[in-house]
Design a protein around this motif. Structure first.
Motif, mmCIF file in Angstrom:
data_model
loop_
_atom_site.group_PDB
_atom_site.id
_atom_site.type_symbol
_atom_site.label_atom_id
_atom_site.label_comp_id
_atom_site.label_asym_id
_atom_site.label_seq_id
_atom_site.Cartn_x
_atom_site.Cartn_y
_atom_site.Cartn_z
ATOM 1 N N THR A 67 9.458 -8.064 4.619
ATOM 2 C CA THR A 67 8.598 -6.876 4.650
ATOM 3 C C THR A 67 7.502 -7.010 5.688
ATOM 4 O O THR A 67 7.201 -6.064 6.434
ATOM 5 N N GLU A 68 6.879 -8.185 5.740
ATOM 6 C CA GLU A 68 5.793 -8.384 6.698
ATOM 7 C C GLU A 68 6.295 -8.324 8.136
ATOM 8 O O GLU A 68 5.585 -7.867 9.039
ATOM 9 N N ASP A 110 0.844 -1.194 0.000
ATOM 10 C CA ASP A 110 0.000 0.000 0.000
ATOM 11 C C ASP A 110 0.876 1.241 0.000
ATOM 12 O O ASP A 110 2.114 1.151 -0.060
ATOM 13 N N LYS A 111 0.260 2.408 0.091
ATOM 14 C CA LYS A 111 1.018 3.658 -0.010
ATOM 15 C C LYS A 111 1.952 3.872 1.180
ATOM 16 O O LYS A 111 2.901 4.668 1.106
ATOM 17 N N ASN A 112 1.694 3.143 2.267
ATOM 18 C CA ASN A 112 2.560 3.250 3.445
ATOM 19 C C ASN A 112 3.662 2.196 3.463
ATOM 20 O O ASN A 112 4.408 2.093 4.433
ATOM 21 N N GLY A 113 3.742 1.389 2.407
ATOM 22 C CA GLY A 113 4.764 0.359 2.332
ATOM 23 C C GLY A 113 4.404 -0.910 3.062
ATOM 24 O O GLY A 113 5.258 -1.787 3.240
ATOM 25 N N LYS A 114 3.143 -1.037 3.487
ATOM 26 C CA LYS A 114 2.707 -2.249 4.177
ATOM 27 C C LYS A 114 2.308 -3.304 3.161
ATOM 28 O O LYS A 114 1.686 -3.004 2.145
ATOM 29 N N LEU A 115 2.670 -4.547 3.448
ATOM 30 C CA LEU A 115 2.404 -5.645 2.527
ATOM 31 C C LEU A 115 0.906 -5.930 2.486
ATOM 32 O O LEU A 115 0.291 -6.261 3.496
ATOM 33 N N VAL A 116 0.328 -5.810 1.297
ATOM 34 C CA VAL A 116 -1.099 -6.079 1.101
ATOM 35 C C VAL A 116 -1.300 -7.514 0.630
ATOM 36 O O VAL A 116 -2.164 -8.238 1.139
ATOM 37 N N LYS A 117 -0.516 -7.930 -0.363
ATOM 38 C CA LYS A 117 -0.590 -9.289 -0.887
ATOM 39 C C LYS A 117 0.815 -9.729 -1.266
ATOM 40 O O LYS A 117 1.504 -9.052 -2.040
#
Length: 331
Positions: A150-151, A102-109
């Motif tokens: 990342t997660e 996402d835009k915050n660098g959080k892993l979405v998938k």
């Protein structure tokens, strides 16, 4: 009111007994059904058949522009899991493997979740694909590792406490290969070529761009490991590793056979003689060796004639004696 309590207890006991008997009947029926299914199993005939074994999993590696993708494209009805975008440029059916943030660098998938969805779909859905191509395999394995890092919000797997990062990465990779092995499809891994020079001998070593653990994991699934090379205008394909020796007559897929006919070292030559013929040849060779050894025995006393030729030196002394006698007579 004790009689009412006793009646209720009798009814409850009777119902419990009926339920227990019904449960027993259900269990016995289920057991009978399982036995019937086992009895219905038909054993194969006690008859040898001509073996058929077609290699289905391949690791293709080589330098840039050496023909890796070209060879992979020869496999029938391929779906490519791509990391470098080459599949999109060629217009072949493909899915781009990546970690979605996402835009915050959080892993979405994660790439792992994406691969899981694709492989489950190939396993459970009706589709036209016969081959799955992973291009490049080191890139896909790298994306799985990146997803875990990342997660967890760390910089490397070693930053995850108690070795959990390495364990998670190893488990994810093994799970992906298990899913691939379960597919009734051709599987093609593509890898870049890595080169290193031995400073002592100045010899250049060429190998796939995989770590030793990654190569062991891929090679454990691969039936054939094929290197592609470009020499001038010629393209060379040769087998550098394989699970076992394959015979051309045992490959029952004409599409795979057509590909492997253009790969050096893909097949061993099939024996053209029977066992009885082979035993006869062995006996003939043994007899020939015995005969040869027997013929060579008389060569041992061959040194005597040389000594006999050296003996006639004495007549020279005999000739000299008359000469001396003749001189005395002249005087």
């Amino acid at each position: 009111m004790s009689w009412l309590t006793d009646m209720r207890d009798d009814i409850a006991a009777k119902q419990s007994a009926e339920e227990y008997l019904r449960y027993q009947e259900e269990q016995e029926k289920a057991l009978e059904e399982r036995i019937i299914k086992k009895i219905m199993f038909k054993l194969p005939e006690n008859k040898r058949k001509e073996p058929k074994e077609t290699p289905r999993t391949f690791l293709i590696w080589g330098s840039n522009m050496s023909g890796k993708s070209y060879l992979a494209d020869r496999f029938p009805n391929a779906l490519t899991l791509s990391t470098d975008g080459n599949a999109e440029k060629k217009g072949v059916p493909n899915v781009r493997i990546e970690n979605t943030l996402d835009k915050n660098g959080k892993l979405v998938k994660s790439a792992y979740d994406q691969i899981e969805e694709i492989l489950i779909a190939l396993k459970t859905q009706k589709h036209p694909y016969e081959t799955i191509v992973l291009d490049q395999i080191e890139g896909i394995l790298g994306r799985i590792e990146t997803a875990i890092i990342t997660e967890a919000g760390v910089d490397s797997l070693s930053d995850i406490p108690f070795g959990k990062g390495w364990a998670m990465n190893k488990a994810a990779q093994r799970q992906m290969f298990e899913w691939l092995n379960d597919l009734n499809m051709n599987v093609v891994f593509i890898s870049h070529q890595d080169e290193s020079t031995d400073m002592a001998t100045q010899q250049v070593e060429q190998k796939p761009m995989l770590t030793s653990k990654q190569y062991a994991l891929v090679a454990a699934s691969a039936d054939l490991v094929i290197q592609t090379r470009r020499v001038g205008k010629n393209y060379i394909r040769r087998v550098t590793d394989r699970r076992k020796s394959y015979l051309r007559d045992q490959v029952d897929d004409p599409k795979i056979l057509r590909i492997l006919d253009n790969v050096t070292g893909a097949f061993d030559k099939a024996p053209k003689i029977t066992r009885q013929e082979a035993e006869k040849i062995a006996r003939d060779l043994e007899a020939k060796e015995v005969a040869t050894a027997t013929e060579q025995k008389p060569e041992t006393p061959a040194a005597k004639p040389a000594a006999t030729k050296a003996t006639p030196v004495k007549p020279a002394e005999t000739k000299a004696t008359p000469a001396a006698t003749q001189t005395k007579t002249t005087k």
